[in-house]
Design a protein around this motif. Structure first.
Motif, PDB file in Angstrom:
ATOM      1  N   LEU A  50       0.825  -1.209   0.000  1.00 27.26           N
ATOM      2  CA  LEU A  50       0.000   0.000   0.000  1.00 27.26           C
ATOM      3  C   LEU A  50       0.861   1.262   0.000  1.00 27.26           C
ATOM      4  N   ILE A  51       1.883   1.301   0.868  1.00 27.71           N
ATOM      5  CA  ILE A  51       2.647   2.552   1.017  1.00 27.71           C
ATOM      6  C   ILE A  51       3.864   2.643   0.095  1.00 27.71           C
ATOM      7  N   LEU A  52       4.278   1.488  -0.471  1.00 28.54           N
ATOM      8  CA  LEU A  52       5.450   1.488  -1.352  1.00 28.54           C
ATOM      9  C   LEU A  52       5.080   1.328  -2.820  1.00 28.54           C
ATOM     10  N   GLY A  53       4.401   0.217  -3.091  1.00 28.73           N
ATOM     11  CA  GLY A  53       4.109  -0.143  -4.478  1.00 28.73           C
ATOM     12  C   GLY A  53       3.137   0.788  -5.164  1.00 28.73           C
ATOM     13  N   LEU A  54       2.033   1.093  -4.473  1.00 29.57           N
ATOM     14  CA  LEU A  54       0.953   1.870  -5.111  1.00 29.57           C
ATOM     15  C   LEU A  54       1.386   3.245  -5.628  1.00 29.57           C
ATOM     16  N   TYR A 399      11.775   7.644 -11.046  1.00 34.21           N
ATOM     17  CA  TYR A 399      10.357   7.978 -11.267  1.00 34.21           C
ATOM     18  C   TYR A 399       9.805   8.832 -10.122  1.00 34.21           C
ATOM     19  N   LEU A 400      10.171   8.478  -8.887  1.00 28.71           N
ATOM     20  CA  LEU A 400       9.701   9.237  -7.718  1.00 28.71           C
ATOM     21  C   LEU A 400      10.161  10.689  -7.788  1.00 28.71           C
ATOM     22  N   LEU A 401      11.452  10.879  -8.023  1.00 32.74           N
ATOM     23  CA  LEU A 401      11.997  12.240  -8.048  1.00 32.74           C
ATOM     24  C   LEU A 401      11.484  13.023  -9.256  1.00 32.74           C
ATOM     25  N   PHE A 402      11.346  12.340 -10.389  1.00 35.20           N
ATOM     26  CA  PHE A 402      10.856  13.003 -11.606  1.00 35.20           C
ATOM     27  C   PHE A 402       9.437  13.541 -11.400  1.00 35.20           C
ATOM     28  N   CYS A 403       8.613  12.770 -10.672  1.00 37.07           N
ATOM     29  CA  CYS A 403       7.202  13.156 -10.481  1.00 37.07           C
ATOM     30  C   CYS A 403       6.981  14.110  -9.313  1.00 37.07           C
ATOM     31  N   THR A 404       7.998  14.301  -8.457  1.00 33.04           N
ATOM     32  CA  THR A 404       7.769  15.170  -7.287  1.00 33.04           C
ATOM     33  C   THR A 404       8.666  16.415  -7.285  1.00 33.04           C
ATOM     34  N   SER A 405       9.785  16.365  -8.019  1.00 33.46           N
ATOM     35  CA  SER A 405      10.740  17.477  -7.958  1.00 33.46           C
ATOM     36  C   SER A 405      10.385  18.596  -8.941  1.00 33.46           C
ATOM     37  N   ARG A 406      10.638  19.822  -8.531  1.00 35.37           N
ATOM     38  CA  ARG A 406      10.382  20.950  -9.443  1.00 35.37           C
ATOM     39  C   ARG A 406      11.430  20.990 -10.557  1.00 35.37           C
ATOM     40  N   SER A 435       7.530  12.680  -1.625  1.00 37.63           N
ATOM     41  CA  SER A 435       8.664  13.533  -2.022  1.00 37.63           C
ATOM     42  C   SER A 435       9.896  13.300  -1.160  1.00 37.63           C
ATOM     43  N   TYR A 436       9.687  13.030   0.144  1.00 38.11           N
ATOM     44  CA  TYR A 436      10.838  12.980   1.056  1.00 38.11           C
ATOM     45  C   TYR A 436      11.027  11.651   1.791  1.00 38.11           C
ATOM     46  N   ILE A 437       9.928  10.987   2.167  1.00 42.18           N
ATOM     47  CA  ILE A 437      10.069   9.761   2.965  1.00 42.18           C
ATOM     48  C   ILE A 437      10.230   8.533   2.074  1.00 42.18           C
ATOM     49  N   LEU A 438       9.366   8.413   1.058  1.00 44.80           N
ATOM     50  CA  LEU A 438       9.417   7.236   0.179  1.00 44.80           C
ATOM     51  C   LEU A 438      10.774   7.083  -0.531  1.00 44.80           C
ATOM     52  N   PRO A 439      11.395   8.171  -1.025  1.00 46.24           N
ATOM     53  CA  PRO A 439      12.728   7.999  -1.633  1.00 46.24           C
ATOM     54  C   PRO A 439      13.748   7.402  -0.654  1.00 46.24           C
ATOM     55  N   ILE A 441      13.026   5.342   1.858  1.00 47.57           N
ATOM     56  CA  ILE A 441      12.687   3.915   2.011  1.00 47.57           C
ATOM     57  C   ILE A 441      13.257   3.118   0.834  1.00 47.57           C
ATOM     58  N   VAL A 442      13.098   3.663  -0.392  1.00 48.00           N
ATOM     59  CA  VAL A 442      13.599   2.959  -1.589  1.00 48.00           C
ATOM     60  C   VAL A 442      15.127   2.843  -1.534  1.00 48.00           C
ATOM     61  N   LEU A 443      15.809   3.902  -1.077  1.00 45.10           N
ATOM     62  CA  LEU A 443      17.273   3.843  -0.922  1.00 45.10           C
ATOM     63  C   LEU A 443      17.671   2.789   0.105  1.00 45.10           C
ATOM     64  N   LEU A 444      16.905   2.693   1.189  1.00 47.92           N
ATOM     65  CA  LEU A 444      17.160   1.673   2.218  1.00 47.92           C
ATOM     66  C   LEU A 444      17.059   0.273   1.632  1.00 47.92           C
ATOM     67  N   ILE A 445      16.032   0.047   0.781  1.00 52.62           N
ATOM     68  CA  ILE A 445      15.856  -1.258   0.138  1.00 52.62           C
ATOM     69  C   ILE A 445      17.075  -1.563  -0.743  1.00 52.62           C
ATOM     70  N   PHE A 446      17.544  -0.552  -1.451  1.00 50.08           N
ATOM     71  CA  PHE A 446      18.719  -0.705  -2.316  1.00 50.08           C
ATOM     72  C   PHE A 446      19.950  -1.106  -1.492  1.00 50.08           C
ATOM     73  N   VAL A 447      20.196  -0.383  -0.396  1.00 46.81           N
ATOM     74  CA  VAL A 447      21.363  -0.656   0.457  1.00 46.81           C
ATOM     75  C   VAL A 447      21.231  -2.034   1.117  1.00 46.81           C
ATOM     76  N   GLN A 448      20.018  -2.326   1.623  1.00 46.76           N
ATOM     77  CA  GLN A 448      19.778  -3.616   2.266  1.00 46.76           C
ATOM     78  C   GLN A 448      20.027  -4.782   1.300  1.00 46.76           C
ATOM     79  N   GLY A 449      19.711  -4.578   0.016  1.00 44.57           N
ATOM     80  CA  GLY A 449      19.957  -5.604  -1.002  1.00 44.57           C
ATOM     81  C   GLY A 449      21.430  -5.976  -1.077  1.00 44.57           C
TER      82      GLY A 449
END
Length: 457
Positions: A50-54, A399-406, A435-439, A441-449
């Motif tokens: 719900l909070i990541l994928g959607l 995609y996250l940064l492209f859709c949220t950054s000015r 804009s700020y929290i989800l990126p 979380i995604v970086l954490l997933i990358f590092v954890q991998g």
């Protein structure tokens, strides 16, 4: 040239779900659910979905629909003048090719096993003999290449018929059949004598299991599964956004696709855990579960040849739906970049994918001594690692940064596109979160991998 469109909303939903529904739903999800405490893991997984994928799936669809292009040109169309977002297209396209470099081989295994079970090759075999069949099969270079080529020909054959007459029509049929076969198999599994223990293991929350494996590990496993299940970040979903109209909001469509994807994973657990419990078999991880454990289950089952054949038809459909969806994306790169015809794009890519898929097959045979990631790893593991642990998380971040950054397409453009049409809207209040929290979380997933791959043994 006028952009092709889907003939129906159902076609769009089933094809997008087909892209997300892959082999991982069936062999990875049930296994990690069991390891991390059954139902409690499922609940954490659903929360992360719900909070990541959607949000990310809605963003990919929005970029596709607004640009009416594949990842090959979507950033070029939408990026502000003078910015370099379009550089990512090379990584997005590479991700699709890399995914098919190993996926075609595994899909070939599924089809081969359907034929083997239907012909009765496993009947009367001991568990060790069943295991040996898989070992012998993956040691055969030419047999594996032949099955891989059959999958590539089937996939491109469907795509060559066009979006509506080929991809949409055949995927609809396959996905509807897939759901029917799954429900039939699940009903059979839960009615087996002794199946109740498997159901308890799967559906009753077990906090002690979660504590035993570590709460943080459980949360990361759920986060990782929720993230990877939708194949986000390489534009594999964006392409389908480019084929739909503006009648419905993209958040609502994203919810429908996520529900379809999740239901397949959940029903797979209802097939696997009761079946294994009924015959006292431990649901092992990865390929072993599908190619060694389950053939033993079907061997013991009344009418096992029929149930086994049905299971591998379902697995082949799950794999082929992803192959067709990603091939469609690959064909659209050629059409978007060169303006060539669909037939020409199919012909060139058919040869390219067969050649690119060879290293994966050879990694099990003549190159089996090559361990690119150490240990017993092979070329398939390396290709999977590049896609799953690198291109998917980093691409999702783009995609996250492209859709949220000015400095990108921006929040206003994204929310306007996403919420156009009737249906559930993307909430305005979520702007700070995406804009700020989800990126992060995604970086954490990358590092954890990387940590789990190279530092945790």
């Amino acid at each position: 040239m006028e952009r092709e469109k889907f003939a129906s909303r159902l076609g769009f939903l089933l094809i997008s779900a087909g892209c997300a529904i892959g082999i991982g739903n069936v062999w990875r999800f049930p296994y990690i659910t069991g390891v991390y405490g059954g139902a409690i893991f499922v609940l954490i997984y659903l929360l992360f979905l719900l909070i990541l994928g959607l949000p990310i799936i809605a963003m990919e669809f929005s970029v596709g629909r607004a640009s009416r292009k594949s990842v090959a040109l979507s950033f070029n169309v939408l990026q502000p003048k003078g910015t370099k977002w379009h550089v990512y297209r090379w990584f997005g396209m590479a991700g699709n090719y890399l995914l098919m470099m190993f996926y075609t081989t595994v899909a070939g295994w599924m089809l081969a096993y359907f034929v083997k079970i239907a012909r009765g090759e496993f009947e009367g075999k001991t568990p060790d003999q069943v295991g040996a069949i898989f070992g012998n099969f993956t040691a055969q270079t030419w047999e594996q290449i032949a099955w891989m080529i059959v999958i590539v020909l089937l996939g491109f054959g469907v795509c060559s018929l066009g979006l509506q007459k080929g991809v949409e029509k055949i995927t609809k049929l396959m996905m509807c059949s897939l759901f029917i076969i799954m429900i039939v198999l699940a009903v059979r599994a839960v009615t087996l004598p002794g199946a109740i223990e498997g159901l308890k293991f799967y559906l009753v929350p077990d906090v002690s299991k979660m504590i035993e494996n570590g709460v943080a590990n459980t949360i990361f496993a759920a986060m990782g599964q929720a993230f990877f299940t939708l194949s986000l970040g390489i534009g594999a979903m964006a392409i389908f956004g480019s084929y739909i109209g503006k009648e419905r909001s993209l958040m609502g469509e994203s919810i429908s696709i996520t529900l379809l994807d999740t239901s397949v994973a959940l029903i797979a657990g209802l097939i696997i855990f009761p079946s294994c419990a009924a015959y006292g078999i431990n649901p092992g991880e990865g390929p072993g579960l599908v190619f060694v454990t389950l053939p033993n289950v079907f061997n013991n089952m009344m009418g096992g040849r029929l149930w086994g054949s049905l299971f591998f038809v379902f697995m082949t459909f799950a794999a082929l739906s992803t192959v067709i969806a990603v091939f469609e994306n690959i064909i659209s790169f050629a059409i978007d970049l060169t303006g060539c015809s669909r037939k020409k794009a199919v012909a060139v890519n058919l040869v390219a994918i067969i050649l690119l898929s060879l290293p994966c097959v050879l990694g099990f045979t003549v190159l089996s001594g090559f361990h690119p990631l150490g240990g017993s790893s092979n070329i398939l593991d390396l290709e999977d690692f590049i896609v799953s642990n690198n291109l998917l998380p980093l691409g999702s971040l783009v995609y996250l940064l492209f859709c949220t950054s000015r400095y990108g397409w921006g929040w206003k453009n994204f929310i306007t596109e996403c919420n156009q049409g009737k249906g559930v809207k993307f909430p305005q209040w979520a702007r700070f979160y995406v804009s700020y929290i989800l990126p992060i979380i995604v970086l954490l997933i990358f590092v954890q991998g990387y940590i789990s791959k190279f530092f945790v043994k």
